[in-house]
Design an enzyme around this catalytic site. Structure first.
Site, PDB file in Angstrom:
ATOM      1  N   GLY A 249       1.036  -1.350   0.051  1.00  0.00           N
ATOM      2  CA  GLY A 249      -0.306  -0.081   0.155  1.00  0.00           C
ATOM      3  C   GLY A 249       0.677   1.359   0.091  1.00  0.00           C
ATOM      4  O   GLY A 249       2.193   1.171  -0.537  1.00  0.00           O
ATOM      5  N   GLY A 254       2.734   2.157   5.520  1.00  0.00           N
ATOM      6  CA  GLY A 254       4.100   1.317   5.755  1.00  0.00           C
ATOM      7  C   GLY A 254       4.681   2.185   7.112  1.00  0.00           C
ATOM      8  O   GLY A 254       5.269   1.626   7.715  1.00  0.00           O
ATOM      9  N   GLU A 271       5.698  -3.416   0.781  1.00  0.00           N
ATOM     10  CA  GLU A 271       5.824  -3.092  -0.789  1.00  0.00           C
ATOM     11  C   GLU A 271       4.782  -1.646  -0.918  1.00  0.00           C
ATOM     12  O   GLU A 271       3.507  -1.798  -0.927  1.00  0.00           O
ATOM     13  CB  GLU A 271       5.080  -4.251  -1.576  1.00  0.00           C
ATOM     14  CG  GLU A 271       5.465  -5.649  -1.554  1.00  0.00           C
ATOM     15  CD  GLU A 271       6.923  -5.562  -2.338  1.00  0.00           C
ATOM     16  OE1 GLU A 271       7.507  -4.648  -3.161  1.00  0.00           O
ATOM     17  OE2 GLU A 271       7.296  -6.532  -2.716  1.00  0.00           O
ATOM     18  N   CYS A 305       1.782   0.795  -8.896  1.00  0.00           N
ATOM     19  CA  CYS A 305       2.800   1.047  -8.194  1.00  0.00           C
ATOM     20  C   CYS A 305       4.079   1.687  -8.983  1.00  0.00           C
ATOM     21  O   CYS A 305       4.817   2.363  -8.624  1.00  0.00           O
ATOM     22  CB  CYS A 305       3.179  -0.090  -6.997  1.00  0.00           C
ATOM     23  SG  CYS A 305       3.348  -1.720  -7.778  1.00  0.00           S
TER      24      CYS A 305
HETATM   25  P1  NAD Z   1      -3.467   2.041   1.171  1.00  0.00           P
HETATM   26  O1  NAD Z   1      -2.237   2.262   1.840  1.00  0.00           O
HETATM   27  O2  NAD Z   1      -4.514   3.266   1.433  1.00  0.00           O
HETATM   28  O3  NAD Z   1      -4.162   0.799   1.643  1.00  0.00           O
HETATM   29  C1  NAD Z   1      -3.560  -0.408   1.410  1.00  0.00           C
HETATM   30  C2  NAD Z   1      -3.975  -1.446   2.326  1.00  0.00           C
HETATM   31  O4  NAD Z   1      -3.576  -0.997   3.729  1.00  0.00           O
HETATM   32  C3  NAD Z   1      -5.581  -1.581   2.739  1.00  0.00           C
HETATM   33  O5  NAD Z   1      -5.915  -2.953   2.770  1.00  0.00           O
HETATM   34  C4  NAD Z   1      -5.731  -0.519   4.059  1.00  0.00           C
HETATM   35  O6  NAD Z   1      -6.958  -0.993   4.595  1.00  0.00           O
HETATM   36  C5  NAD Z   1      -4.576  -1.080   4.907  1.00  0.00           C
HETATM   37  N1  NAD Z   1      -4.053  -0.249   5.717  1.00  0.00           N
HETATM   38  C6  NAD Z   1      -4.188   1.174   5.888  1.00  0.00           C
HETATM   39  N2  NAD Z   1      -3.478   1.848   6.883  1.00  0.00           N
HETATM   40  C7  NAD Z   1      -3.445   0.760   7.561  1.00  0.00           C
HETATM   41  C8  NAD Z   1      -2.704   0.390   8.933  1.00  0.00           C
HETATM   42  N3  NAD Z   1      -2.443   1.618   9.774  1.00  0.00           N
HETATM   43  N4  NAD Z   1      -2.439  -0.713   9.425  1.00  0.00           N
HETATM   44  C9  NAD Z   1      -2.843  -1.782   8.761  1.00  0.00           C
HETATM   45  N5  NAD Z   1      -3.378  -1.807   7.561  1.00  0.00           N
HETATM   46  C10 NAD Z   1      -3.859  -0.629   7.022  1.00  0.00           C
HETATM   47  O7  NAD Z   1      -3.261   1.720  -0.282  1.00  0.00           O
HETATM   48  P2  NAD Z   1      -4.227   1.877  -1.470  1.00  0.00           P
HETATM   49  O8  NAD Z   1      -4.622   3.317  -1.924  1.00  0.00           O
HETATM   50  O9  NAD Z   1      -5.053   0.665  -1.448  1.00  0.00           O
HETATM   51  O10 NAD Z   1      -2.997   1.499  -2.782  1.00  0.00           O
HETATM   52  C11 NAD Z   1      -2.274   2.343  -3.405  1.00  0.00           C
HETATM   53  C12 NAD Z   1      -0.835   2.413  -2.796  1.00  0.00           C
HETATM   54  O11 NAD Z   1      -0.294   1.103  -2.854  1.00  0.00           O
HETATM   55  C13 NAD Z   1      -0.046   3.304  -3.610  1.00  0.00           C
HETATM   56  O12 NAD Z   1       0.923   4.089  -2.841  1.00  0.00           O
HETATM   57  C14 NAD Z   1       0.892   2.145  -4.538  1.00  0.00           C
HETATM   58  O13 NAD Z   1       1.896   2.576  -4.807  1.00  0.00           O
HETATM   59  C15 NAD Z   1       0.897   1.002  -3.382  1.00  0.00           C
HETATM   60  N6  NAD Z   1       1.280  -0.027  -3.861  1.00  0.00           N
HETATM   61  C16 NAD Z   1       2.567  -0.684  -3.876  1.00  0.00           C
HETATM   62  C17 NAD Z   1       2.912  -1.785  -4.470  1.00  0.00           C
HETATM   63  C18 NAD Z   1       4.191  -2.266  -4.460  1.00  0.00           C
HETATM   64  O14 NAD Z   1       4.109  -3.674  -4.670  1.00  0.00           O
HETATM   65  N7  NAD Z   1       5.230  -1.683  -3.906  1.00  0.00           N
HETATM   66  C19 NAD Z   1       1.684  -2.662  -5.135  1.00  0.00           C
HETATM   67  C20 NAD Z   1       0.574  -2.065  -5.249  1.00  0.00           C
HETATM   68  C21 NAD Z   1       0.063  -0.966  -4.646  1.00  0.00           C
END
Ligand code: NAD
Length: 517
Positions: A249, A254, A271, A305
């Protein structure tokens, strides 16, 4: 400027019916998707912005129970020989193949990907299953030369425990499969918390894995699905029974997850966001570069991403390249991702479009000039949907807005004179996921791949930044989090290593020549 595509959009009720048919085909019981209760989830489709259904979110007790069941199943699963574990993953791959169309349509309806990309995401799941089946016979450890006579020194790899998978909306199923296929082959069990924005695809995948487990006599608790938002994720993060938290995410997520898992000495695989760049040198094949640039920057509506967000072009070819890029952007058809010929579907939400608008305003305030795109594509029939024309913005410098990830199709263009200058721009951002160079000069290509070249986890030559194959390890450096998933030896993150020294002699020599007693 706006353009109108409203009349070509599907109706929410048709999408709801299609989603329900696809879910049923995958074996999801009807009750599973219409059980909204207080604090539950709402499944929406970005195609219209409409509501598909309500879903129950897992209660704290249900998350607790899911981890408990996965922990119990682990005790059994870890003792099953790895090639036999591979049988489960093989069956999962078969079922994913049988339900390719069902899953792809759900990905389109829920995440907004065009059909070809949605099918590609499902193919990625099938590919990683193939990889993990092979891996189940190749979990090799090393044998090292012991410094002591009559001793054998080696290492063995053992299953780790429960893996908590937290995934993002933009790869609603592929990232789960990368983790799950490898984790299951490695002898781990999995609890999945998918994005709250894409719960339906997760129900479908979980139903298929449940069937695969029954077909191969695996314990039912080898996998568990817990639906919910951030709080549900936090419960997995804080649960000491979850040996590895694999979280995909935003960098924001992270930053929250990392210290909490570290505080309990759990294992972590992060990631996170990228801010990927391509360097186009003066020797580049510009036609080839343009095709790669447009797919990487505008594909998936800029919501990968690995999306190309920065173009760093040699000033001698900038004019010619930009003319071709702007022309190609003019050909992109934005609209219903289920329709033939659409290349750019919707953004996931109106909030994503607002973030894009804010970034474009900030870029212009910094002296940026929008060369094409950026305007909303107005939907008279679906005002809650967010369709936009991908934008290209020429920037005078790498300002703050360029250095951060905006999860939308904005391509910032910078120019350079020397390769050193290009590399400084390239590496001058906090993220470190994917990167490319377009060149026909081998020295430039090798420099880009050298230790003082690209600082990213993925560095490509003459292909774009997005669209990785599963065979390589996937992940990035710096704020991208340092995790590696998928191919190569990424499996090691899902196992624990034991170093074994066996003395088969009659004496007891101590290491380093130490004498005692
Ligand atoms: P997001 O961070 O809003 O959410 C991702 C996941 O994390 C969701 O399931 C959410 O419920 C969970 N989450 C959020 N805060 C949390 C916390 N404090 N504790 C535990 N879980 C939590 O991301 P998004 O909007 O769904 O996705 C887009 C982002 O993800 C972009 O920044 C993208 O670059 C990144 N991404 C990275 C990769 C990679 O492999 N590097 C792959 C796909 C997406």
């Amino acid at each position: 400027m706006t353009s109108d595509i409203g009349s070509s959009l599907p109706r929410t009720e048709d999408l709801r019916r299609r989603a329900q048919e696809r879910l049923s085909a995958c074996g999801v019981r009807p009750g599973a998707w219409d059980g909204a209760r207080d604090g539950g989830l709402t499944a929406r489709t970005p195609l219209t912005g409409g509501t598909l259904c309500g879903l129950p979110a897992a209660s704290p007790q249900e998350v607790e129970a899911a981890v408990g069941e996965a922990a119990e199943a682990f005790a059994v699963w870890r003792m099953r020989p790895a090639p036999a574990r591979g049988a489960l993953v093989k069956r999962l791959g078969e079922l994913l193949g049988e339900h390719r169309e069902d899953l792809a349509e759900l990905v389109t309806i829920e995440a907004g990907k065009i059909r070809s990309e949605a099918l590609g995401e499902v193919q990625e799941m099938i590919d990683i299953c193939d990889f993990a089946v092979g891996l189940s016979r190749q979990l090799y450890g090393r044998t090292m030369a012991s410094e002591r006579p009559g001793h054998r020194l080696s290492e063995s790899w053992h299953p780790l425990g429960v893996v908590g998978v937290i995934s993002a909306f933009n790869f609603p199923v592929a990232v789960w499969s990368w983790n799950t296929a490898i984790a299951l082959a490695c002898g781990d069990t999995v609890v999945w918390k998918p994005s709250e924005q894409t719960p339906l695809t997760s129900l479908a995948c979980a139903a298929l894995l449940t069937r695969a487990a029954a077909d191969t006599d695996a314990p039912a608790g080898v996998h568990r699905l817990v639906l919910g938002g951030r709080e549900t994720g936090e419960r997995l993060v804080d649960d000491a029974r979850v040996a590895l938290v694999s979280a995909t995410g935003s960098v924001r997520m992270g930053r929250e997850v990392g210290p909490r898992v570290a505080a309990r000495f759990g294992r972590l695989l992060l990631e996170l966001g990228g801010n990927n760049a391509a360097v186009v040198t003066s020797s580049a094949d510009l036609d080839l570069a343009v095709r790669a640039i447009v797919f990487s920057a505008a594909g998936t509506a800029g919501q990968r991403c690995t999306t190309l967000r920065r173009l760093i072009v040699h000033e001698d070819v900038a004019g010619a390249l930009l003319e071709k890029v702007v022309h190609a952007y003019g050909q992109l058809r934005v609209g219903d991702p289920l329709a033939e010929g659409t290349l750019v579907g919707p953004l996931i939400s109106c909030a994503a479009r607002e973030a894009m608008d804010e970034a474009l305003a900030a870029a212009q305030a910094d002296g940026g000039k929008v060369l094409t795109g950026g305007e909303p594509v107005l939907q008279t029939e679906a005002p809650q949907a967010a369709y936009v024309r991908p934008a290209v913005v020429r920037m005078p410098a790498q300002t703050a807005v360029v250095r951060r990830e905006t999860f939308a199709p904005i391509l910032y263009v910078l120019t350079y004179r020397t390769l050193d200058e290009a590399l400084a721009l390239h590496n001058g951002v906090p993220q470190g996921l994917s990167s490319s160079i377009f060149t026909r000069d081998q020295r430039e290509a090798e420099r880009f791949l050298a230790a003082d070249g690209s600082d990213c986890g993925i560095a490509n030559v003459n292909i774009g930044t997005s669209g990785a194959e599963i065979g390589g390890a996937f992940g990035g450096e710096k704020e991208t989090g340092g995790g590696r998933e998928s191919g190569s030896d990424a499996w090691r993150a899902y196992m624990r290593r034991a170093t074994n020294t066996v003395n088969y002699s009659d004496s007891l020599p101590l290491a380093q020549g130490v004498s005692f007693l």
